[in-house]
Design a protein around this motif. Structure first.
Motif, mmCIF file in Angstrom:
data_model
loop_
_atom_site.group_PDB
_atom_site.id
_atom_site.type_symbol
_atom_site.label_atom_id
_atom_site.label_comp_id
_atom_site.label_asym_id
_atom_site.label_seq_id
_atom_site.Cartn_x
_atom_site.Cartn_y
_atom_site.Cartn_z
ATOM 1 N N ILE A 1 -85.341 85.882 -65.347
ATOM 2 C CA ILE A 1 -84.918 84.968 -66.413
ATOM 3 C C ILE A 1 -86.122 84.245 -67.013
ATOM 4 C CG2 ILE A 1 -84.490 82.995 -64.871
ATOM 5 C CD1 ILE A 1 -82.017 82.372 -66.535
ATOM 6 N N GLU A 2 -87.209 84.145 -66.234
ATOM 7 C CA GLU A 2 -88.395 83.452 -66.740
ATOM 8 C C GLU A 2 -89.028 84.187 -67.921
ATOM 9 O OE1 GLU A 2 -87.723 84.499 -63.702
ATOM 10 O OE2 GLU A 2 -89.503 85.136 -62.597
ATOM 11 N N LEU B 1 -87.590 84.829 -70.503
ATOM 12 C CA LEU B 1 -87.011 84.223 -71.698
ATOM 13 C C LEU B 1 -87.946 83.228 -72.361
ATOM 14 C CD1 LEU B 1 -83.263 83.567 -70.844
ATOM 15 C CD2 LEU B 1 -84.256 85.297 -72.336
ATOM 16 N N ASN B 2 -88.821 82.614 -71.608
ATOM 17 C CA ASN B 2 -89.779 81.746 -72.284
ATOM 18 C C ASN B 2 -91.190 82.327 -72.237
ATOM 19 O OD1 ASN B 2 -90.484 81.223 -69.681
ATOM 20 N ND2 ASN B 2 -90.639 79.015 -69.940
ATOM 21 N N ILE C 1 -81.662 88.609 -76.735
ATOM 22 C CA ILE C 1 -81.175 87.273 -76.388
ATOM 23 C C ILE C 1 -81.503 86.296 -77.500
ATOM 24 C CG2 ILE C 1 -81.231 85.450 -74.656
ATOM 25 C CD1 ILE C 1 -80.320 87.976 -73.428
ATOM 26 N N GLU C 2 -82.745 86.353 -77.954
ATOM 27 C CA GLU C 2 -83.176 85.412 -78.982
ATOM 28 C C GLU C 2 -82.388 85.601 -80.270
ATOM 29 O OE1 GLU C 2 -87.296 86.288 -79.063
ATOM 30 O OE2 GLU C 2 -87.796 84.936 -77.401
ATOM 31 N N ASN D 1 -78.873 84.452 -79.878
ATOM 32 C CA ASN D 1 -78.832 83.004 -79.762
ATOM 33 C C ASN D 1 -79.037 82.307 -81.104
ATOM 34 O OD1 ASN D 1 -78.468 81.037 -77.649
ATOM 35 N ND2 ASN D 1 -80.478 80.268 -78.263
ATOM 36 N N TYR E 1 -75.483 80.279 -75.648
ATOM 37 C CA TYR E 1 -76.068 79.065 -75.111
ATOM 38 C C TYR E 1 -75.464 78.675 -73.765
ATOM 39 C CZ TYR E 1 -77.237 74.056 -74.991
ATOM 40 O OH TYR E 1 -77.668 72.826 -74.624
ATOM 41 N N LEU F 1 -76.391 80.995 -70.913
ATOM 42 C CA LEU F 1 -77.786 80.825 -70.511
ATOM 43 C C LEU F 1 -77.954 79.571 -69.668
ATOM 44 C CD1 LEU F 1 -79.856 81.885 -73.642
ATOM 45 C CD2 LEU F 1 -79.817 82.950 -71.391
ATOM 46 N N MET F 2 -77.341 78.489 -70.113
ATOM 47 C CA MET F 2 -77.396 77.248 -69.330
ATOM 48 C C MET F 2 -76.833 77.491 -67.940
ATOM 49 S SD MET F 2 -78.799 74.790 -71.033
ATOM 50 C CE MET F 2 -79.853 75.787 -72.053
ATOM 51 N N TRP G 1 -79.359 79.359 -65.780
ATOM 52 C CA TRP G 1 -80.448 78.472 -65.340
ATOM 53 C C TRP G 1 -79.934 77.507 -64.285
ATOM 54 C CZ3 TRP G 1 -85.239 79.487 -65.666
ATOM 55 C CH2 TRP G 1 -85.794 80.120 -66.775
ATOM 56 N N ASN H 1 -74.958 71.693 -68.910
ATOM 57 C CA ASN H 1 -73.837 72.630 -68.902
ATOM 58 C C ASN H 1 -72.602 72.011 -68.266
ATOM 59 O OD1 ASN H 1 -74.497 72.740 -66.241
ATOM 60 N ND2 ASN H 1 -74.385 74.955 -66.071
ATOM 61 N N MET I 1 -85.898 75.999 -72.540
ATOM 62 C CA MET I 1 -86.277 77.101 -71.652
ATOM 63 C C MET I 1 -87.448 76.670 -70.766
ATOM 64 S SD MET I 1 -84.331 79.736 -72.049
ATOM 65 C CE MET I 1 -82.854 78.885 -72.558
ATOM 66 N N TRP J 1 -86.201 74.393 -67.952
ATOM 67 C CA TRP J 1 -85.513 75.161 -66.906
ATOM 68 C C TRP J 1 -86.513 75.979 -66.108
ATOM 69 C CZ3 TRP J 1 -81.105 74.051 -65.011
ATOM 70 C CH2 TRP J 1 -80.062 73.555 -65.799
ATOM 71 N N HIS J 2 -87.481 76.513 -66.817
ATOM 72 C CA HIS J 2 -88.494 77.300 -66.117
ATOM 73 C C HIS J 2 -89.245 76.443 -65.113
ATOM 74 C CE1 HIS J 2 -92.503 79.265 -65.750
ATOM 75 N NE2 HIS J 2 -91.731 80.293 -65.522
ATOM 76 N N GLN K 1 -87.400 76.125 -61.928
ATOM 77 C CA GLN K 1 -87.558 77.289 -61.061
ATOM 78 C C GLN K 1 -88.930 77.307 -60.392
ATOM 79 O OE1 GLN K 1 -87.285 81.073 -63.055
ATOM 80 N NE2 GLN K 1 -87.097 82.210 -61.128
#
Lengths: 251, 251
Positions: free
Chosen positions: A116-117, A119-120, A144-145, A148, A155, A158-159, A162, B120, B159, B162-163, B166
């Motif tokens: 998932i990391e 994503l950024n 995803i982007e 979104n 959204y 994704l929340m 995370w 969320n 993002m 959240w990252h 983690q």
DNA sequence: CGGATCGTTGACAGGTATCAATGCTGGTGG
DNA sequence: CCACCAGCATTGATACCTGTCAACGATCCG
């Protein structure tokens, strides 16, 4: 290498794609994200809230990936523009420690998101290794982007993902890194059993149990063997069943 | 529900109420999120990427909150529609364990987001307690959602937060939950020192160090005292400085 | 059958928890 | 101002737990 859906090259010709999509909709093999709509585990995965329109409007390849037990999905500190949705199987996320040993920091199951990391745009924080034969979908981050930005429907999911990362991390610290080896092992067995649909669940090797609980292989073996002797645990090959009540009251 | 964030210390209450009253005045004089634009730490916080327009178009209260050391910001398993941005100070996130003891699962510093799980709609996963006097902003989740649906500019920052959750969780498992007490304590001191702007950094109580590293208060005290005797650590009240090289090479 | 891998067990040393007692320090009230 | 108190830090003694090193058993597979 199943299912290469090479649609992205055609994005300059939307009309042609619509035709293509529609035409093959009736076929058994569904291109694009059409198959996501029919995925048997769609209700549990990232695209659960999406509508048919959302999926139909995208033309990017989502590849199926099959891993055998022991295969590495990605390396720690590697970088790639993909996240992975687990359809079936079991994956361990592994961190290398300075002293050369390893620590398993999470387990991923069906419906979970791996990497998932990405994503950024970050490097993968851990190495991902299959514990069992595992099947997953490789999703480009750009999908995803795009989804979104088109609609905020993704959204919430994704929340949620995370949030699961955080709550799993909590679990790891509270259940698997606190207390003595016996208590931690009991917690692990209860965790593994809770997430199985039938009585039996996958029991990792003693080495993996050690890496999970931050104890040595020998200690993990001793505790497991002792549980078996006391009738709190039965094993058959790589599978096991437990006496829940007894393990919940380890002291 | 105003007043939710108040807390154990009687001394904190008048101050916070005072502050809230004052806040309503500034809202009148300075509508919307105007003050966020001028925030001295804006470059580090959630709204870093936003433009003046984005902030100006919103009319929702963002309250300033001041906590004294020991105050609780929110309880584990509580629910409220706010996330908190830390402007200054230090906060510990604490989880209660079944056996009655506690485990500190993360530390939050300036620029960090507290209670991100509110995004969320989840219950807070841990209790948040100030270790030092701390100032933060209380942001309604609806602001986040509104900003996010208007423009995707917040997406990246979210993002990123959240990252960080983690990667902090990884850090905790790798540095603070693996190896013997001496090694873990050295890692903690290096971590605390790395995030200080000058030579001195805040040294938690032995009890907190124990809850951080999953060792007893006595063990934490023994190790700290030993580091001091060996000249690897100097303390003055609640502050300390270290010999980095020596601590990095603890066996 | 033989080798490879994994699991089990033993002996011992070292680390940590536990229980208990004693300093140390800042704050409080007389 | 000083004595005292409460909370925190330190230290000791001991029992228990875990790591380490080593050997042996079990299982699978070529």
């Amino acid at each position: 290498m199943p299912g290469l859906y090479l649609v992205s090259e055609l994005t300059a010709m939307p009309a042609a794609i619509d035709m293509l999509m529609h035409q093959q909709d009736t076929d058994h093999a569904c291109p694009g994200l059409e198959k996501c709509w029919h995925c048997t585990c769609r209700s549990r995965v990232l695209f659960a809230d999406l509508r048919h329109d959302d999926l139909g409007s995208l033309h990017m390849p989502i590849d199926d990936i099959e891993l055998s037990a022991g295969d590495t999905l990605y390396q720690e500190a590697a970088s790639s523009p993909y996240v992975y949705t687990l359809r079936s199987g079991l994956i361990k996320l592994v961190r290398l420690l300075p002293n050369g040993s390893v620590r398993i920091v999470r387990l991923l199951r069906s419906g979970d998101l791996a990497g998932i990391e990405a994503l950024n745009g970050s490097l993968y924080l851990q190495q991902a290794i299959a514990l069992q034969d595992t099947s997953l979908c490789r999703i480009p981050v750009r999908i995803i982007e795009q989804l979104n930005s088109d609609s905020p429907r993704l959204y919430k999911q994704l929340m949620t993902r995370w949030h699961k990362v955080q709550s799993d991390a909590d679990l790891w610290l509270a259940k698997f890194s606190t207390g003595n080896a016996r208590k931690r092992t009991a917690n692990l067995l209860l965790y593994l059993a809770d997430n199985s649909h039938d009585e039996f669940f996958f029991l990792p090797t003693r080495e993996d149990i050690g890496a999970l609980l931050s104890v040595t292989t020998e200690t993990a073996s001793r505790v497991i063997a002792d549980f078996k002797r006391q009738g709190m645990l039965q094993t058959r090959r790589q599978f096991a069943s437990i006496e829940r009540y007894a393990l919940q009251h380890i002291g």
